[in-house]
Enzyme design. Sequence first.
Site, PDB file in Angstrom:
ATOM      1  N   ASP A  88       0.848  -1.199   0.000  1.00 45.40           N
ATOM      2  CA  ASP A  88       0.000   0.000   0.000  1.00 45.40           C
ATOM      3  C   ASP A  88       0.881   1.245   0.000  1.00 45.40           C
ATOM      4  OD1 ASP A  88       0.826  -0.494   2.716  1.00 45.40           O
ATOM      5  OD2 ASP A  88      -0.766   0.827   3.447  1.00 45.40           O
ATOM      6  N   GLU A 158       0.107  -0.892   5.882  1.00 46.93           N
ATOM      7  CA  GLU A 158       1.176  -0.305   6.693  1.00 46.93           C
ATOM      8  C   GLU A 158       0.985   1.192   6.879  1.00 46.93           C
ATOM      9  OE1 GLU A 158       4.894   1.382   8.141  1.00 46.93           O
ATOM     10  OE2 GLU A 158       3.898   1.908   6.268  1.00 46.93           O
TER      11      GLU A 158
HETATM   12  N1  BES Z   1       8.772   3.163   5.459  1.00 44.71           N
HETATM   13  C1  BES Z   1       8.202   4.125   6.342  1.00 44.71           C
HETATM   14  C2  BES Z   1       9.020   4.336   7.605  1.00 44.71           C
HETATM   15  C3  BES Z   1      10.461   4.774   7.422  1.00 44.71           C
HETATM   16  C4  BES Z   1      10.904   5.458   6.311  1.00 44.71           C
HETATM   17  C5  BES Z   1      11.339   4.489   8.437  1.00 44.71           C
HETATM   18  C6  BES Z   1      12.228   5.829   6.188  1.00 44.71           C
HETATM   19  C7  BES Z   1      12.647   4.876   8.336  1.00 44.71           C
HETATM   20  C8  BES Z   1      13.098   5.538   7.207  1.00 44.71           C
HETATM   21  C9  BES Z   1       6.782   3.682   6.702  1.00 44.71           C
HETATM   22  O1  BES Z   1       6.058   3.310   5.564  1.00 44.71           O
HETATM   23  C10 BES Z   1       6.046   4.816   7.340  1.00 44.71           C
HETATM   24  O2  BES Z   1       5.705   5.742   6.642  1.00 44.71           O
HETATM   25  N2  BES Z   1       5.799   4.769   8.657  1.00 44.71           N
HETATM   26  C11 BES Z   1       5.015   5.762   9.323  1.00 44.71           C
HETATM   27  C12 BES Z   1       4.370   5.190  10.551  1.00 44.71           C
HETATM   28  C13 BES Z   1       3.059   4.502  10.329  1.00 44.71           C
HETATM   29  C14 BES Z   1       2.466   4.105  11.658  1.00 44.71           C
HETATM   30  C15 BES Z   1       2.073   5.294   9.500  1.00 44.71           C
HETATM   31  C16 BES Z   1       5.894   6.897   9.789  1.00 44.71           C
HETATM   32  O3  BES Z   1       7.081   6.705  10.095  1.00 44.71           O
HETATM   33  O4  BES Z   1       5.371   8.025   9.828  1.00 44.71           O
HETATM   34 MN    MN Z   2       7.143   2.087   4.337  1.00 47.50          MN
HETATM   35 MN    MN Z   3       5.344   5.185   4.565  1.00 44.91          MN
END
Ligand code: BES
Ligand code: MN
Ligand code: MN
Length: 462
Positions: A88, A158
Site C-alpha cells: 500500500d 502499513e
Molecule cells: N517506510 C516508512 C518508515 C520509514 C521510512 C522508516 C524511512 C525509516 C526511514 C513507513 O512506511 C512509514 O511511513 N511509517 C510511518 C508510521 C506509520 C504508523 C504510518 C511513519 O514513520 O510516519
Molecule cells: Mn514504508
Molecule cells: Mn510510509
Amino acid sequence: MSETQNYIQEHKQRFLDELCDLLKIASISADPAYSKEVLSCAEMVAKHLTEAGAEQVEICNTKGYPIVYGEKIIDPKLPTVLIYGHYDVQPPDPLELWESGPFEPVVKTTPLHPEGAVFARGSADDKGQFFMHVKAFEAMIKSHTLPCNVKFIIEGEEEVGSVSLGDWITANKEKLKNDVILISDTHIYSKEQPTVTTGLRGLSYVEVEVEGPNRDLHSGLYGGAVPNPLHVLSRMISQLIDEEGKITIDGFYDNVEEVSPEERVEMNKLKDDPEGFKQSIGLKDTEGERGYTTLERTSIRPTLDANGIWGGYIGEGAKTVIPSKAFAKISMRLVPYQTPEEITEKFSRYFHKIAPKNVTIKVTPHHGGMPYVLPIDTDEYKAAKMAMEKAFGTEVLPYRSGGSIPITSLFEQVLGSKSVLMGFGLDSDAIHSPNEHYGLFNFYKGIESIPYFFQYYAELKK
Ligand code: BES
Ligand code: MN
Ligand code: MN
C-alpha cells in the site's frame, strides 16, 4: 561474478519494467475510493511471488486489506528468513506539485541520480523496496543458490497503522516461524556511506479539540470578551516545547534511553553535513533540542510535532467570525523505553492541565507504535553489514532512523525474532511527498545485496 549476480545483471531491465507496472496501481490504503486498486495490487504481488518461484502463495483476507503470503522451504534444518514489506502507498496529494503523474512511473536523471530514478508514489516506500526481495529471490531460485528457507509477508495496511497484521501474525505464529525478519523499508545514510538501520522510533499520535463558545460568533459583537479557541489552541501548542527545545509534558523524558557517550561518538562518525542538510530542504538554519546534533535529534531523541491545525474560516475572502472549535493533529516520535500508551496518557493529562478553565478540551488517541533497536553484536546485524559491504565495496555503519515501523516490535513480541532493517532508499526520495522517487542505483544495489545477506546469514548460523 557468481551465478546469482550474473542472473541479476542479465535481467535488470525486465526487473525495472515489472516494477513500473506495479507502480501504476494506485494502492492507496487510506482512501476507501481506491479499495479496488489495493485489492488488485495484492493480486499482482501474489502473481509475482508465484512466478519468482514461491509456493503456497495465498492472498490472506483480513478485516482490512489482504496480506500476501508465499514461501519456499528447501530444508527444514536450514534457517528461515521472513521477508516483510507493504504494497500500500500514501495518498499522492497535493497532486498539483507532481511533475509527472503519481501513478505514471517515469525514469528521469537528477544530480543525485545520474543513473536515473523512477518517479512514482510508492517507488521508494515501499513497492520499489519489497520488489527487490522478490527479484533477488527469483535470482537465487533460477540460479539454484538459495541457501535458506524463505517466507514472504507483504501487507496492504502499513500506511494506516498495520491494523490487521497484528492479529494475523498472532493467529499464524506456527506458519510464520522464522529465524530472522528482513525488511527493506528504510534508507541508507548516503550512496557513499551505506548503513544498516539499527533503530526506529516509536509513535504516539493524538487529535485535539478546543471548544470555546457553543456556536460560531460574530467577531464584532463578541470579540474582546470571549476566548477564541484558535488562539487558545495555538498558545497551548507553542507551550509544548520550551526555549531549549525540550518537550514540557510532565514526565515525558522519564523512560528515555540515555545513549552512552561512547555510542554517541560512534554514531556521529557518520558525517553530519549541516550545510547540505539545510540546503536540501531550503532552510536558513536548523533548530532542535539543545546539546544534540541533527543526527541525534532525528534518531535517539524523542520529538513532538503539530501535523495540522484547523478551525474557523479558511475560504475565499473575509468572514468576521470567532469559531466555536479549533483542532490539531499532533505526533510524538518515541525512543526506547517510552511506550505509546504511556506518552499518550502523559500528553492528555498535561494538555488538560495547561488549558484555560473557560474552554473544553478533547484528546483522541490514534494508532501508535513502539520503538525498535537491533543490537550490533548480533548475527542479524553482522550478516546485513557484510552483505552491504560486499555489494557497495565500502565500510557499512549502523544508523538509527527517525521513522517508525511499529510492526517490528510486535514481530519481536509475537514471533520472537529480530528484524534487520536493510533499506536502500535515501532521505531525499520524497516519500509521502510529491515527486517520490527511487534511484536505480539503490534499486539494483538492493537486489545485489540481498542474496549476500542470505549467504552470510546461513554461514553464520551453521
Ligand atoms: N517506510 C516508512 C518508515 C520509514 C521510512 C522508516 C524511512 C525509516 C526511514 C513507513 O512506511 C512509514 O511511513 N511509517 C510511518 C508510521 C506509520 C504508523 C504510518 C511513519 O514513520 O510516519
Ligand atoms: Mn514504508
Ligand atoms: Mn510510509
